[in-house]
Scaffold this motif. Sequence first.
Motif, PDB file in Angstrom:
ATOM      1  N   VAL A 234     -20.406  -5.460  24.917  1.00 28.78           N
ATOM      2  CA  VAL A 234     -19.988  -4.224  24.978  1.00 28.78           C
ATOM      3  C   VAL A 234     -19.446  -4.075  23.471  1.00 28.78           C
ATOM      4  O   VAL A 234     -18.856  -5.000  23.148  1.00 28.78           O
ATOM      5  N   CYS A 238     -15.980   1.765  26.446  1.00 26.33           N
ATOM      6  CA  CYS A 238     -16.702   1.331  27.661  1.00 26.33           C
ATOM      7  C   CYS A 238     -15.836   2.013  28.947  1.00 26.33           C
ATOM      8  O   CYS A 238     -15.081   1.580  29.552  1.00 26.33           O
ATOM      9  N   ALA A 254     -17.514  -9.068  24.548  1.00 22.95           N
ATOM     10  CA  ALA A 254     -17.271  -7.679  23.957  1.00 22.95           C
ATOM     11  C   ALA A 254     -16.786  -7.962  22.638  1.00 22.95           C
ATOM     12  O   ALA A 254     -16.420  -9.075  22.100  1.00 22.95           O
ATOM     13  N   ALA A 258     -13.544  -3.355  20.956  1.00 18.67           N
ATOM     14  CA  ALA A 258     -14.040  -2.780  22.251  1.00 18.67           C
ATOM     15  C   ALA A 258     -12.786  -2.342  23.087  1.00 18.67           C
ATOM     16  O   ALA A 258     -11.658  -2.890  23.060  1.00 18.67           O
ATOM     17  N   ALA A 300      -9.707  -5.295  24.191  1.00 18.40           N
ATOM     18  CA  ALA A 300     -10.631  -6.362  24.522  1.00 18.40           C
ATOM     19  C   ALA A 300      -9.658  -7.629  24.622  1.00 18.40           C
ATOM     20  O   ALA A 300      -9.824  -8.495  25.467  1.00 18.40           O
ATOM     21  N   VAL A 309     -13.717  -9.323  30.784  1.00 20.50           N
ATOM     22  CA  VAL A 309     -14.718 -10.160  29.946  1.00 20.50           C
ATOM     23  C   VAL A 309     -14.665 -11.517  29.854  1.00 20.50           C
ATOM     24  O   VAL A 309     -13.417 -11.958  30.032  1.00 20.50           O
TER      25      VAL A 309
END
Length: 328
Positions: A234, A238, A254, A258, A300, A309
């Motif tokens: 990513v 997102c 990611a 992100a 993130a 993630v």
Amino acid sequence: MDEELLVEPALLASGEFGDAKPLGLVDLDRLPRAPLAWRLPPWPIFGIGDRSHPAAAALDGVVEPPVSIDRLVAQVGRHPHAAAVSVQVLRATEPMPVDQALLIESLGYAVLQGSGEHAAWIAARPVVARAPEPGRVVTTRDGATLSIVIDRPAAHNAIDRTMRDALFEAFTVAEMDPDIVRVALRSTGAAFGTGADLGEFGTTRDPATAHAIRGLSLPAHPLSRCATKVDVHVQGACVGSSLEIAAFAGRVTASRAAWFQLPELAMGVLPGAGGCVSVARRIGRQRAALMILSGQRIDAATALRWGLVDAIMDEPPVDPRHADLHRR
């Protein structure tokens, strides 16, 4: 904090909830540290205070940064029916197999498609200009690796019907072919994806018809059955169904820049592309409820801490015309 939203534990223990509220809050710091037998009302109940409290697990969530109480109360107050159905779906689907959970999510989404809250959003939304270029999904095979690239950068990789159907077909191939051991899902441009194309919302107004279409063409169905071989990277935004799809993957990485968001409550609906299932199974029902009901963006670092993630890493931009997706 609105003191009127505080719910006494005795009320939850009795199951006599009285008048419906848009949202109830339980002050965990005031409770004795002992598990409690509660029945939740048909509206959201969130804890404030110590999330390690034994009673916290029974709630729909515990408020924690970056979500604030004020934002949660404001969002739910504007869309109480969507919020109530969202937590009911999350509660019901937590113990279910994925295929059954997707069915319940779709039924919940269909209920909200026919609601006044969603109709009001449809009526008030600004006119969405058509994207300057149509979208496509580029699928290539290199030995045991199937590469799927979402390619609509001019529209921030918003997913239209054609792309949805192409993703369904690609994941079906991945599911049915035992010789495919890795599926790399990527996208072009600065954003991984901003979810479903808003210009197509409301084109199918009959909830039963829309539910039938999801049962036949939702990419989450074949994706969930081959999820362990899927890896996603990513970059940038997102959002919405793009996140719902990504969260099914066995591995998600990611970029540092992100960010992630589930904005559907503001539209009077819930995540209907599988997100009540995929996100909840990645970060737990309670944090999924926080994301859904608040609509809050998370970065993130928070996504990594929550488990949305698996790693933060930067990858070079993808050009599906000259892409080398097999170097990892």
